[in-house]
Design an enzyme around this catalytic site. Structure first.
Site, PDB file in Angstrom:
ATOM      1  N   ASN A  74       0.342   1.828   2.960  1.00 23.23           N
ATOM      2  CA  ASN A  74       1.072   2.914   3.621  1.00 23.23           C
ATOM      3  C   ASN A  74       1.895   3.774   2.673  1.00 23.23           C
ATOM      4  O   ASN A  74       2.119   4.955   2.947  1.00 23.23           O
ATOM      5  CB  ASN A  74       1.956   2.358   4.749  1.00 23.23           C
ATOM      6  CG  ASN A  74       2.893   1.261   4.304  1.00 23.23           C
ATOM      7  OD1 ASN A  74       2.690   0.614   3.279  1.00 23.23           O
ATOM      8  ND2 ASN A  74       3.933   1.030   5.084  1.00 23.23           N
ATOM      9  N   ARG A 130       7.773   0.730  -7.344  1.00 19.86           N
ATOM     10  CA  ARG A 130       8.973  -0.066  -7.107  1.00 19.86           C
ATOM     11  C   ARG A 130       8.877  -1.441  -7.760  1.00 19.86           C
ATOM     12  O   ARG A 130       9.893  -2.083  -8.028  1.00 19.86           O
ATOM     13  CB  ARG A 130       9.197  -0.198  -5.600  1.00 19.86           C
ATOM     14  CG  ARG A 130      10.602  -0.561  -5.210  1.00 19.86           C
ATOM     15  CD  ARG A 130      10.915  -0.176  -3.784  1.00 19.86           C
ATOM     16  NE  ARG A 130      10.211  -1.012  -2.814  1.00 19.86           N
ATOM     17  CZ  ARG A 130      10.288  -0.829  -1.496  1.00 19.86           C
ATOM     18  NH1 ARG A 130      10.982   0.183  -1.017  1.00 19.86           N
ATOM     19  NH2 ARG A 130       9.653  -1.627  -0.669  1.00 19.86           N
ATOM     20  N   LYS A 189      -2.679  -5.807  -7.398  1.00 20.50           N
ATOM     21  CA  LYS A 189      -3.781  -5.566  -6.470  1.00 20.50           C
ATOM     22  C   LYS A 189      -3.312  -4.553  -5.427  1.00 20.50           C
ATOM     23  O   LYS A 189      -2.576  -4.887  -4.496  1.00 20.50           O
ATOM     24  CB  LYS A 189      -4.229  -6.847  -5.768  1.00 20.50           C
ATOM     25  CG  LYS A 189      -5.516  -6.658  -4.964  1.00 20.50           C
ATOM     26  CD  LYS A 189      -5.618  -7.579  -3.771  1.00 20.50           C
ATOM     27  CE  LYS A 189      -4.817  -7.117  -2.603  1.00 20.50           C
ATOM     28  NZ  LYS A 189      -5.311  -5.836  -1.994  1.00 20.50           N
ATOM     29  N   SER A 217       2.594  -7.829   5.460  1.00 25.24           N
ATOM     30  CA  SER A 217       2.937  -8.456   6.729  1.00 25.24           C
ATOM     31  C   SER A 217       3.566  -9.831   6.522  1.00 25.24           C
ATOM     32  O   SER A 217       3.303 -10.520   5.527  1.00 25.24           O
ATOM     33  CB  SER A 217       1.690  -8.593   7.605  1.00 25.24           C
ATOM     34  OG  SER A 217       0.833  -9.600   7.103  1.00 25.24           O
ATOM     35  N   GLU A 226       8.691  -8.491   0.576  1.00 27.83           N
ATOM     36  CA  GLU A 226       9.149  -7.424   1.468  1.00 27.83           C
ATOM     37  C   GLU A 226       8.166  -7.404   2.618  1.00 27.83           C
ATOM     38  O   GLU A 226       7.040  -6.904   2.485  1.00 27.83           O
ATOM     39  CB  GLU A 226       9.212  -6.092   0.720  1.00 27.83           C
ATOM     40  CG  GLU A 226      10.076  -5.058   1.415  1.00 27.83           C
ATOM     41  CD  GLU A 226       9.280  -4.159   2.328  1.00 27.83           C
ATOM     42  OE1 GLU A 226       9.286  -4.421   3.557  1.00 27.83           O
ATOM     43  OE2 GLU A 226       8.655  -3.219   1.839  1.00 27.83           O
ATOM     44  N   LEU A 227       8.584  -7.963   3.752  1.00 25.00           N
ATOM     45  CA  LEU A 227       7.649  -8.279   4.824  1.00 25.00           C
ATOM     46  C   LEU A 227       7.857  -7.369   6.038  1.00 25.00           C
ATOM     47  O   LEU A 227       8.299  -6.241   5.909  1.00 25.00           O
ATOM     48  CB  LEU A 227       7.772  -9.761   5.178  1.00 25.00           C
ATOM     49  CG  LEU A 227       7.624 -10.721   3.989  1.00 25.00           C
ATOM     50  CD1 LEU A 227       7.845 -12.158   4.408  1.00 25.00           C
ATOM     51  CD2 LEU A 227       6.267 -10.559   3.309  1.00 25.00           C
ATOM     52  N   ARG A 285       8.489   9.198   9.914  1.00 27.05           N
ATOM     53  CA  ARG A 285       8.105   9.156   8.507  1.00 27.05           C
ATOM     54  C   ARG A 285       6.791   8.389   8.385  1.00 27.05           C
ATOM     55  O   ARG A 285       6.652   7.280   8.902  1.00 27.05           O
ATOM     56  CB  ARG A 285       9.205   8.461   7.695  1.00 27.05           C
ATOM     57  CG  ARG A 285       8.955   8.462   6.198  1.00 27.05           C
ATOM     58  CD  ARG A 285      10.013   7.647   5.492  1.00 27.05           C
ATOM     59  NE  ARG A 285       9.846   7.678   4.039  1.00 27.05           N
ATOM     60  CZ  ARG A 285      10.301   6.755   3.213  1.00 27.05           C
ATOM     61  NH1 ARG A 285      10.987   5.739   3.698  1.00 27.05           N
ATOM     62  NH2 ARG A 285      10.101   6.847   1.918  1.00 27.05           N
ATOM     63  N   GLU A 302       5.541  -5.096  15.473  1.00 28.53           N
ATOM     64  CA  GLU A 302       5.622  -3.816  14.777  1.00 28.53           C
ATOM     65  C   GLU A 302       4.583  -2.868  15.361  1.00 28.53           C
ATOM     66  O   GLU A 302       3.399  -3.208  15.446  1.00 28.53           O
ATOM     67  CB  GLU A 302       5.343  -4.008  13.288  1.00 28.53           C
ATOM     68  CG  GLU A 302       6.569  -4.193  12.437  1.00 28.53           C
ATOM     69  CD  GLU A 302       6.256  -4.108  10.958  1.00 28.53           C
ATOM     70  OE1 GLU A 302       6.823  -3.235  10.283  1.00 28.53           O
ATOM     71  OE2 GLU A 302       5.451  -4.920  10.473  1.00 28.53           O
ATOM     72  N   SER A 349      15.921   4.450   2.284  1.00 28.29           N
ATOM     73  CA  SER A 349      15.258   4.152   1.008  1.00 28.29           C
ATOM     74  C   SER A 349      15.799   5.027  -0.115  1.00 28.29           C
ATOM     75  O   SER A 349      15.855   6.254   0.014  1.00 28.29           O
ATOM     76  CB  SER A 349      13.747   4.358   1.147  1.00 28.29           C
ATOM     77  OG  SER A 349      13.217   3.527   2.154  1.00 28.29           O
TER      78      SER A 349
END
Length: 493
Positions: free
Chosen positions: A165, A173, A188, A243, A264-265, A292, A395, A455
């Protein structure tokens, strides 16, 4: 490039993107010449094909990272910082082409893609400055008999897995602090959007990154390729954005060799609008927090909890804004909402909406796919969404804003915290005491107070509960890639 890219522009940027695997400083084919198709989600048509890595290719990438680690760790911090600074400058100079490539492979409108390129580039600039600020300490033992020397060293070879995404920002990051700290890596990227990462690898090479420091393996078989690298033992850190279910699997795999992990899930962000909120400001924040990236963001507002006294005008104002958004191919002038990334994603969003409506939610605007090619879904506002609806727990990852009312602060906080996730929360109130009280009681790693955007490369990004472990960005971001070493010094003075 003109405001509206031509077909020639599109062809040129796709042709410029490398399509191989990047191992040991060279682009190469996958074992057996395997390839996978990269699709344009706005048309459903193929854009290009890229190399599809096998487990043997993954092993070669790890070998290259291991071979480069010692020499790269010894590179002067200033030199590592200069590589990152040059990367920032090149990305900034080529922002139009990088944004167009991202729009073609991911779907987001060009204006948003340009924003992501600027955001991604800023990580390279921020960590170029942090590279020379890695510090330690010297102290006298309490009994005076010895001295303590404390210094920081790179954690070692890192494994990165990034999502589709934000195909440039999520890689940047992780890569930028790793380079600043002196770590080599295997990354990856998602097979859905690999081209942006391929271009960043090319730019880093142009900026002077030594061979083997960054290795890129795109594959349609993430498990068979990455699990052996995690269990190998030579890599010392795993950083994953994706996820929560996949994160749990990766944590279990990492436990065998006790890898350092950053996760970061998933998210299920509550968006709280209190009775004293500035509604125009709240709606503006809602548009940022919800729309966004077409809502395809872990930070997207997923549950709108609105005080009963302002629920009706808030819903009307939000629906008016959502209903007037222009949906279309992201390269077209004036488009504000692009497609979802694939047919599976659109079907999930539509299924969640149908479930909520069947259980009693009212449709204020939208609530249907867009006919024609591509994976478009109309911006949607639902009112009176019951707690039994699946989208209250799951989500959404799409342009859908479900509204539920509350009557007092305690009820709002209980509803907001009633989730296994805790990435980000949004709060809109004009009362300072309430703002501080609610922000402190919310169970999330980040809070957007009267803003829909949290962010920032200079701030620590990350969640609590099942939204993850560790932080990315900010001054703390480089610490995730450093080990602390203590040297005891005998002293007879």
């Amino acid at each position: 490039m003109a405001n509206t890219p031509t077909a020639q522009d599109e062809h040129r940027v796709v042709e410029a993107a490398p399509t191989g695997l990047f191992i040991g400083g060279e682009w190469r084919s996958a074992t057996g010449d395997r390839t996978l198709v990269v699709e344009d989600p706005s048309t459903g048509e193929p854009l290009t094909e890229v190399a599809d890595a096998t487990p043997a290719d993954g092993a070669a990438a790890l070998d290259a990272a291991v071979a480069a680690q010692d020499s790269f760790a010894r590179m002067a911090p200033r030199d590592r910082g200069e590589i990152l600074r040059r990367t920032y400058e090149i990305m900034t100079a080529r922002a139009d082409d990088l944004a167009l490539l991202m729009t073609l492979e991911m779907g987001k409108p060009l204006a948003e893609a340009k924003g992501e390129i600027a955001y991604a580039a800023e990580f390279f600039r921020w960590f170029s400055e942090e590279a020379v600020r890695i510090d330690g300490g010297y102290a006298i033992a309490p009994n005076g008999a010895s001295r303590f020397l404390i210094h920081k060293q790179p954690v070692g070879v890192c494994l990165f897995i990034t999502p589709w995404n934000f195909p440039a920002a999520m890689g940047a990051r992780k890569i930028a602090p790793a380079v600043a700290a002196g770590c080599t890596m295997v990354i990856k990227p998602s097979e859905l959007t690999p081209l942006s990462m391929h271009m960043i690898a090319d730019i880093l090479t142009e900026a002077g990154l030594p061979p083997g420091v960054l290795n890129v393996v795109t594959t349609s078989e993430a498990g068979p390729v990455m699990e052996p690298l995690i269990r190998d033992g030579r890599a010392r850190k795993l950083s994953f954005t994706g996820s929560t279910p996949v994160g749990r699997i990766l944590l279990a795999q990492s436990a065998e060799k006790v890898l350092r992990t950053s996760m970061e899930l998933g998210g299920n962000a509550p968006f709280l609008v209190f009775d004293d909120a500035d509604l125009d400001k709240a709606v503006e924040g809602a548009m940022l927090a919800k729309m966004r990236n077409m809502g395809e963001a872990c930070t997207a507002a997923n549950r709108f909890l609105v005080h009963r006294s302002v629920a009706e005008p808030f819903a009307e104002k939000l629906a008016e804004r959502m209903g007037t958004l222009t949906v279309g191919r992201g390269t077209e002038e004036g488009v504000q909402v692009g497609p979802l990334v694939d047919g599976k994603s659109r079907a999930k969003v539509d299924g969640l909406v149908r479930d909520a409506v069947e259980k009693g939610a009212d449709v204020v605007v939208g609530a249907e796919p867009v006919d024609g090619p591509g994976y478009f879904y109309r911006p949607t506002v639902l009112r009176d969404v019951p707690i039994q609806a699946r989208m209250v727990r799951e989500e959404i990852f799409g342009p859908v804003a479900p509204i539920t009312v509350f009557d007092d602060d305690d009820q709002a906080l209980a509803a907001a915290n009633d989730s296994e996730f805790g990435l980000v929360s949004y709060v809109f109130t004009e009362n300072l005491d309430r703002a501080l009280r609610v922000s402190e009681r919310l169970e999330s790693g980040m809070v957007g107070l009267n803003t829909g955007l949290v962010s920032n490369p200079a701030a620590p990004f990350g969640g609590v509960k099942q939204s993850g472990l560790g932080r990315e960005g900010g001054r703390i971001g480089i610490e995730e890639f450093l080990e602390t070493k203590y040297v005891a010094i005998g002293f007879s003075g």
